[in-house]
Enzyme design. Structure first.
Site, mmCIF file in Angstrom:
data_model
loop_
_atom_site.group_PDB
_atom_site.id
_atom_site.type_symbol
_atom_site.label_atom_id
_atom_site.label_comp_id
_atom_site.label_asym_id
_atom_site.label_seq_id
_atom_site.Cartn_x
_atom_site.Cartn_y
_atom_site.Cartn_z
ATOM 1 N N ASP A 229 0.871 -1.167 0.000
ATOM 2 C CA ASP A 229 0.000 0.000 0.000
ATOM 3 C C ASP A 229 0.910 1.220 0.000
ATOM 4 O OD1 ASP A 229 -2.196 1.659 0.103
ATOM 5 O OD2 ASP A 229 -3.171 0.570 1.726
ATOM 6 N N TRP A 230 0.402 2.343 -0.457
ATOM 7 C CA TRP A 230 1.258 3.518 -0.685
ATOM 8 C C TRP A 230 1.855 4.005 0.640
ATOM 9 C CZ3 TRP A 230 -0.138 1.335 -4.672
ATOM 10 C CH2 TRP A 230 0.117 1.814 -5.966
#
Length: 811
Positions: A229-230
């Site tokens: 995930d970012w």
């Protein structure tokens, strides 16, 4: 390896460079070897390809795309084929916008109704969520691009999601929180998976060898790509060892250098890096080929009509007293509620789609055949009370035969990065409902929101239609159900409790500091309510129709169950028949019933159809923590066919020969789990379930703040700078909220306050690196001037490194 020869041509630096993004949305490229960048975009229910340049950080507006109903909405259709159709259209739009990887669907379980991202998830049941997700994935990937199933795994709260440690027993992990992902991998054959931010039993999921290697790649045979995930990477080397290929977004080469150094000093073998590069190359080349060979022109109107069809099949009729619906011809209707004028049709955060077309209720009445005598907003959207608006609405309601009252939750209440504060619909809307009831009792409430809400006011309405978040065509779809042009066939994919305090995770949601304890074990949703005998407002699988269905003639054999379904009404309609299994043995604690199959059947009025639901490898299994594998218990099983989890129409029994595995539990030490009454499990009993002592659930307030502490913890910082920063953030949030800038205020909570310090480096695309972060931590921890000097010194070093890199690239 598939690309062994190509990888052999790469330098170590080139291989390492592929392991993190080129910028915020693209992977790195190696021009001399013909390896191009690919584009990743948010898109659980529509493509959000950021219109701004891909090196821009933030939730910027996307290129226009069809906004389909959210996953929480489509799950109410109970139609995996419909999910696949949505996926096909999403995939087509992804190709047209040259998006290689579509970041969705999201399949985390709805452990608690207050999770701020529930609108983006399918269900409280892993079987339903998995089957719907597999449909989406097949549809998306039929165009050659990749779906990216998220968030792997046990990411069931938004607050402190980047640091919270989820404490869950192995059996619950397997049966509840991983089963949907297993189905997505094995049946959907997803090409990519996104790891979640949180820790799982003490280790970040991205680095969790048990989760990523033993289960995902070992047991499930997954050969695709894992993407963070970012900003979700903690220790890049541990992540690579666990099998994570791609770190997003870019770190401007910082973690590339970490990888190279780890290989040079023997911490990691170069063969491990090669395997990760090979998997990522397969994702790059396969999706790039699909985009290059396709010349797609999107028919915007056609996609809009598909979105409407999906919404129509997903709308749930919850109450229909005196058959007030469908609306009788010629009835004068008053339309009241701000959501009628400005539809609430999608969630907020990374999934925010810029729709190609947007239907509003007031623009669609003419074609619906419903006679509207006028409209009043009745309430202010964000909760402020306004008696004048209520008075005007009541004046209109007095003149009408029927009132259509549009109520629900606003965009800032259900949002990524934040959990809801309660299960209530805003008080100003309920004040309006009570006032209208004084002048007109023929009220049909239309709810727009993405998750369960309390309804203590339900006796004040005769009709209740839940549209969830129906996408850009949802408003027109609702009118078609109200008018009777469409017979509602949606059924709830989650239970609606009478009140929030009835939920089994009530005492342990969300985790406020270091940990969140899943003390309820496998008893979430209907598994808990049905087993513990807790009354609910609407059960899992519930939904009304304009016709009636009769079930009869159940026949069970070794491979499945058959029965007869008859439409006894006067209208054609669709019925969702649900298969539940209940084990009669009490040796292994289990829910009284578990969903193990479903099918949606269209039947004309007066027609009968024979329906069959097959058994599969998940029908009778449970996870045995002693043998560490799936087992079957030798026992008699009730085979239940129902219209909902609480409306079982047919029952038969079958004897199943099991695997004779040892019983892994001491019944006397786990009495709450054997009774299913898990709303208040003691610490000792939960420790017996997980087989170890619980970690400290609180932050350590005595130690200096570090990389994995959150900015919120600056309230306890030793340095004045840290405490001032914390209180400034809180003041800014409250000020923005007060002046109506609520979305911006939410972003502050999501992107700043609950961000771990390492996130400052991981989320800024290399603007701040880890050595600079060391300086920031010095300032926070009481060494202000030393920290400033360190940060400046490291910033100068970083500029020199980047300048040398850019010079080498240009040469």
């Amino acid at each position: 390896m598939k690309y062994r020869e190509l990888i052999a041509e790469m330098t170590l630096e080139e291989k390492a460079s592929l392991m993190s993004g080129k910028d915020y949305w693209q992977t790195e490229n190696i021009e001399r070897l013909g390896i191009n960048s690919i584009f990743l975009a948010d898109g659980p229910h529509g493509i959000r390809r950021q219109a701004a340049a891909s090196d821009k950080i933030g939730l910027n507006q996307g290129v226009p795309a069809t906004c389909y109903p959210t996953a929480a909405t489509v799950a109410n259709s109970w139609n995996a084929e419909l999910g696949e159709k949505v996926g096909e259209y999403l995939g087509e739009e992804a190709v047209s916008q040259k998006v290689n990887v579509l970041l969705g669907p999201g399949i985390n379980m709805k452990r608690n109704p207050l999770c701020g991202r529930n609108f983006e998830y399918f269900s409280e049941d892993p079987y339903l969520a998995g089957k719907m997700a597999a449909g989406y994935i097949r549809g998306i990937q039929s165009h050659g691009v990749s779906a990216c199933v998220k968030h792997f795994a046990v990411n069931n709260q938004e607050e402190k999601r980047m640091t919270i440690d989820t404490i869950v027993d192995e059996r619950t992990l397997r049966e509840i929180y991983l089963t949907a992902f297993e189905i997505a991998v094995k049946e959907g054959k997803t090409k990519s998976i996104m790891s979640s931010y949180n820790k799982l039993n003490g280790t970040y999921t991205n680095e969790n060898f048990h989760l990523m290697q033993e289960i995902l790649r070992g047991e499930w045979g997954y050969t695709g790509t894992v993407i963070t995930d970012w900003g979700g990477s903690n220790d890049r080397i541990e992540g690579l060892l666990a099998g994570n290929e791609l770190e997003m977004p870019s770190t401007a080469g910082e973690t590339d250098r970490e990888i190279m150094e780890a290989i040079k000093n023997g911490k990691i073998k170069e063969e491990v890096l090669d395997e990760s590069v090979d998997r990522l190359l397969d994702l790059i080349f396969s999706t790039e080929a699909a985009i290059n060979r396709s010349k797609v022109e999107i028919d915007i109107d056609k996609h809009h009509r598909v979105s409407q069809k999906v919404a129509e099949e997903s709308i749930v009729l919850l109450k229909n007293e005196e058959d007030i619906l469908p609306l009788k011809f010629g009835k004068k209707v008053a339309v009241i509620g701000e959501f009628a004028q400005n539809a609430r049709y999608q969630g907020a955060g990374s999934s925010l789609v810029n729709p190609t077309i947007l239907d509003h209720t007031m623009d669609s009445f003419e074609e619906s055949g419903i006679l509207s005598i006028g409209y009043e907003p009745g309430f202010e959207r964000y909760g402020k009370k306004n008696k004048q608006m209520i008075d005007r609405a009541c004046g209109l309601a007095e003149k009408a035969d029927v009132v259509l009252l549009y109520i629900g939750l606003d965009e800032v209440t259900e949002a990524e990065g934040l959990d809801r504060k309660n299960m209530k619909i805003p008080e100003n809307q309920i004040d309006l409902l009570h006032a209208i009831h004084e002048v007109n009792q023929n009220i049909i409430a239309i709810i727009s929101c993405g998750s369960a809400v309390e309804m203590p006011w339900i006796e004040k309405v005769k009709g209740l239609l839940h549209g969830y978040l129906g996408g850009q065509a949802g408003a027109r779809a609702i009118l078609r159900v109200l008018s009777g042009d469409v017979n509602p066939s949606g059924k709830l994919a989650e239970t609606y409790p009478l009140k929030y305090e009835d939920t089994p995770s009530y005492r342990h949601f969300p985790g406020k500091e270091a940990t969140v304890e899943y003390r309820e074990g496998p008893f979430i949703g209907y598994r808990y309510y049905d087993t513990a005998g807790v009354d609910v407002l609407f059960p899992f699988g519930y939904g009304l129709s304009y016709t009636t269905f009769e079930y009869s003639d159940i026949q069970v054999d070794r491979s499945g169950v058959s029965f007869c379904l008859t439409n006894r009404g006067t209208k054609a309609g669709m019925e969702v028949a649900q298969l539940y299994i209940g084990c009669r043995s009490d040796k292994i604690f289990r829910a009284s019933k578990e969903l193990k199959g479903f099918t949606k059947v269209f039947i004309n009025a007066g027609e009968s159809k024979t329906v069959r639901i097959p058994f599969d490898d998940k029908t009778f299994r449970y996870f045995n923590i002693e043998t560490n594998r799936w087992e079957k218990e030798s026992a008699h099983y009730d085979i239940m066919i129902g219209s909902s989890s609480a409306d079982i129409r047919l029952v038969d029994t079958v004897l199943i020969e099991g695997t004779e595995a040892p019983v892994p539990y001491d019944k006397e030490k786990l009495s709450a789990y054997y009774s299913g009454k898990v709303s208040n499990v003691s610490k000792d009993e939960f420790e017996n379930l997980i087989g170890r002592k619980l970690p400290d659930p609180t932050w350590n307030r005595n130690k200096p703040l570090g990389y994995n502490d959150t900015i919120a913890q600056c309230q306890y910082a030793k340095g004045l700078f840290g405490r001032i920063a914390y209180h400034s953030i809180i003041f800014t949030h409250r000020f923005l909220w007060k002046i109506g800038k609520r979305s911006t205020a939410n972003i502050i909570m999501m992107s700043i306050l609950n961000l771990p310090f390492r996130g400052i480096a991981r989320m800024t695309g290399g603007v701040v690196n880890m050595p600079m972060l060391d300086g920031i931590l010095m300032m926070v921890n009481g060494h202000f001037f030393k920290g400033i000097w360190h940060t400046i010194k490291e910033k100068i070093k970083l500029r020199k490194v980047l300048k040398r890199k850019n010079t080498n690239v240009s040469q």
